[in-house]
Design a protein around this motif. Structure first.
Motif, mmCIF file in Angstrom:
data_model
loop_
_atom_site.group_PDB
_atom_site.id
_atom_site.type_symbol
_atom_site.label_atom_id
_atom_site.label_comp_id
_atom_site.label_asym_id
_atom_site.label_seq_id
_atom_site.Cartn_x
_atom_site.Cartn_y
_atom_site.Cartn_z
ATOM 1 N N ALA A 76 0.830 -1.200 0.000
ATOM 2 C CA ALA A 76 0.000 0.000 0.000
ATOM 3 C C ALA A 76 0.865 1.251 0.000
ATOM 4 O O ALA A 76 0.555 2.252 -0.663
ATOM 5 N N GLN A 127 -5.172 -0.473 -5.950
ATOM 6 C CA GLN A 127 -4.631 0.181 -4.754
ATOM 7 C C GLN A 127 -5.698 0.294 -3.676
ATOM 8 O O GLN A 127 -5.459 0.000 -2.504
ATOM 9 N N GLU A 165 2.267 1.705 -3.489
ATOM 10 C CA GLU A 165 1.226 2.189 -4.383
ATOM 11 C C GLU A 165 0.933 3.658 -4.131
ATOM 12 O O GLU A 165 0.752 4.455 -5.069
ATOM 13 N N ASP A 189 -5.260 0.502 -11.785
ATOM 14 C CA ASP A 189 -4.288 0.664 -10.695
ATOM 15 C C ASP A 189 -4.950 1.234 -9.448
ATOM 16 O O ASP A 189 -4.665 0.808 -8.327
#
Length: 513
Positions: free
Chosen positions: A26, A180, A29, A176
């Motif tokens: 995380a 995420q 990202e 994405d």
């Protein structure tokens, strides 16, 4: 239990590692997103500094630019539907893509500059909805077409005339962003689940501690209750034993009293029987003496006057000799001195007559004293024999002349009778007999008392021994009850300690898990 704890610890370690990996993903990202945002900001700054009507590529600044334009087809204007991103200040490129500023998109911030992939569906007209080949839909702002920016007129964000080669970056960004967000949501869910698991473990641990404390309190309360019950039982048994001992002691004492009363009653009955026998013997002696007196009177009445008669052995030798009686001063009869009535002085100095007031003879008994040693033998006078016996001579006898043979006489013949001091002997015998009887009675009474005392002492000893035995038994019961209660308390304490240790070990295992 050890295997369970190790498995729980391993599972907890695995979960921590997975959570750490998710947090790192995380974070990576988020870093990529921040970098993309930084690029977008730089693009905006470049667009703001560019000349009007110049098309600028958002991907690779300084590359080849294309100024060719594609006419926009006119179509019926539609309102912007809810949930469809809006492209403002848009422009149709030669490759069929559209560049502009987006708003209302879940994948981009409002005002972000994007270039779509080639439009596959829909008329590229302001106020209309278009769709790319990847399925993304956009609403084209009608104000842009009216101002002419979609055809290169007026203010343009995309300066150069050469078309820019683009890709479907919005679809990739959406994927994405969704990945995420999904990763972040998953991380949040796992963190929340971890927090909930920890809270549940803490609550379970607290509940286990409460249950252990409650069990400990219940065990202690039960132990106290059992100890109190055992103590109360011991007290009741001791009280019952003491009451039984008192009852037995009272019964033994009552029995001893009854036996003593029976013995006393028996003694009194024996004493009364002895008294009755003595009274009967005395009455018999009196009757015999009275019979003798009656016979003597009958003999005297049948005898001639002036004849001396012996009261002891009628028909024996008689003596008619007389001794003159000396005259002396008459004295009154003192209290306590026996009186001789119808008396006569014999030749040997003794006196015969009828006695009264003597403790040794009945009134009216005929006696003959021993020789007179002191006193004048005169009526109304007191004389004393050689043995010490004293007599008062009745004055009426001397006046009637019976003491000298005149008038009526019980002692008819002239010759004096030889006598002994029978009254003194009788007195001595009577006193000795009474003393012997009294001594025998005292000895019998003392013997009875000694026997009663021995019985009472024996009963008291037996009572004390029984009471001591009961007290010993009660003490033994009390000690046994106390030992049993102590053992129960120790067992309850050991059990409670074991439960606490087990609860602590289980809580530790849960915390490690």
């Amino acid at each position: 239990a050890q295997a369970k704890r190790e498995a729980a610890a391993a599972d907890a370690q695995r979960k921590r590692e997975e959570a750490q990996a998710k947090r790192e993903a995380a974070a990576a990202e988020a870093q990529a997103k921040r970098e993309a945002a930084a690029k977008a900001t730089k693009a905006e700054q470049t667009v703001a500094a560019a000349k009007p009507s110049v098309t600028i590529s958002l991907f690779g600044f300084g590359g080849q630019q294309d100024t060719e334009e594609e006419p926009v087809k006119k179509a019926r204007t539609k309102p912007a539907p809810r949930g469809v991103p809006v492209l403002s200040r848009w422009r149709l490129n030669r490759d069929g893509s559209i560049s502009g500023f987006i708003s209302g998109s879940p994948s981009f911030e409002d005002g972000d500059a994007i270039t779509t992939s080639a439009i596959a569906k829909g008329d590229v007209v302001g106020g209309n909805i278009v769709q790319t080949g990847s399925g993304s839909r956009y609403y084209l702002d009608a104000a842009t077409e009216k101002s002419g920016s979609s055809r290169g007129g007026g203010f343009s964000l995309f300066g150069r005339k050469k078309a820019v080669k683009t890709v479907d970056t919005d679809k990739k960004d959406v994927a994405d962003t969704r990945a995420q967000k999904a990763a972040e949501a998953e991380a949040k869910r796992e963190a929340l689940a971890q927090a909930k698991a920890e809270q549940a473990a803490k609550r379970a641990e607290a509940a286990d501690a409460k249950r252990a404390a409650a069990a400990q309190r219940a065990t202690e309360a039960q132990a106290k209750k059992e100890a109190a019950a055992a103590e109360a039982k011991a007290k009741r048994e001791a009280a019952a034993a003491e009451a039984q001992a008192k009852r037995e002691a009272a019964a033994a004492e009552a029995q001893a009293k009854r036996e003593a009363a029976a013995a006393d009653a028996q003694r009194k009955r024996e004493e009364a029987q002895a008294k009755r026998e003595a009274a009967a013997a005395e009455a018999q002696a009196k009757r015999e003496a009275a019979a003798k007196a009656t016979k003597a009177e009958q003999t005297v009445a049948a005898a001639k006057p002036s004849v001396t008669i012996s009261l002891f052995g009628f028909g024996g030798q008689q003596d008619t000799e007389e001794e003159p009686v000396k005259k002396a001063r008459t004295k009154p009869a003192p209290r306590g001195v026996p009186v001789l009535s119808r008396w006569r002085l014999n030749r040997d100095g003794s006196i015969s007559g009828f006695i009264s007031g003597s403790p040794s003879f009945e009134d009216g008994d005929a006696i003959t004293t021993s020789a007179i040693a002191k006193g004048d033998v005169v009526g109304g006078n007191i004389v004393q024999t050689g043995s010490g016996s004293r007599y008062y001579l009745d004055a009426a006898t001397e006046k009637s002349g019976s003491s000298r043979g005149g008038g009526f006489s019980l002692f008819g013949r002239k010759k004096a009778v030889k006598t002994v001091d029978t009254d003194k002997k009788d007195v001595a015998d009577t006193r000795a007999q009474k003393a012997a009887e009294a001594e025998a009675k005292r000895e019998a009474l003392a013997q009875a008392k000694a026997e009663q005392a021995a019985k009472r002492a024996e009963a008291a000893d037996a009572k004390r021994a029984a009471a001591a035995q009961r007290a010993t038994e009660a003490q033994a019961k009390k000690e046994a009850a106390a030992a049993e209660a102590k053992a129960k308390r120790e067992a309850a304490a050991a059990e409670a300690q074991a439960k606490r240790e087990a609860a602590a070990a289980e809580a530790q295992a849960k915390r490690e898990a």
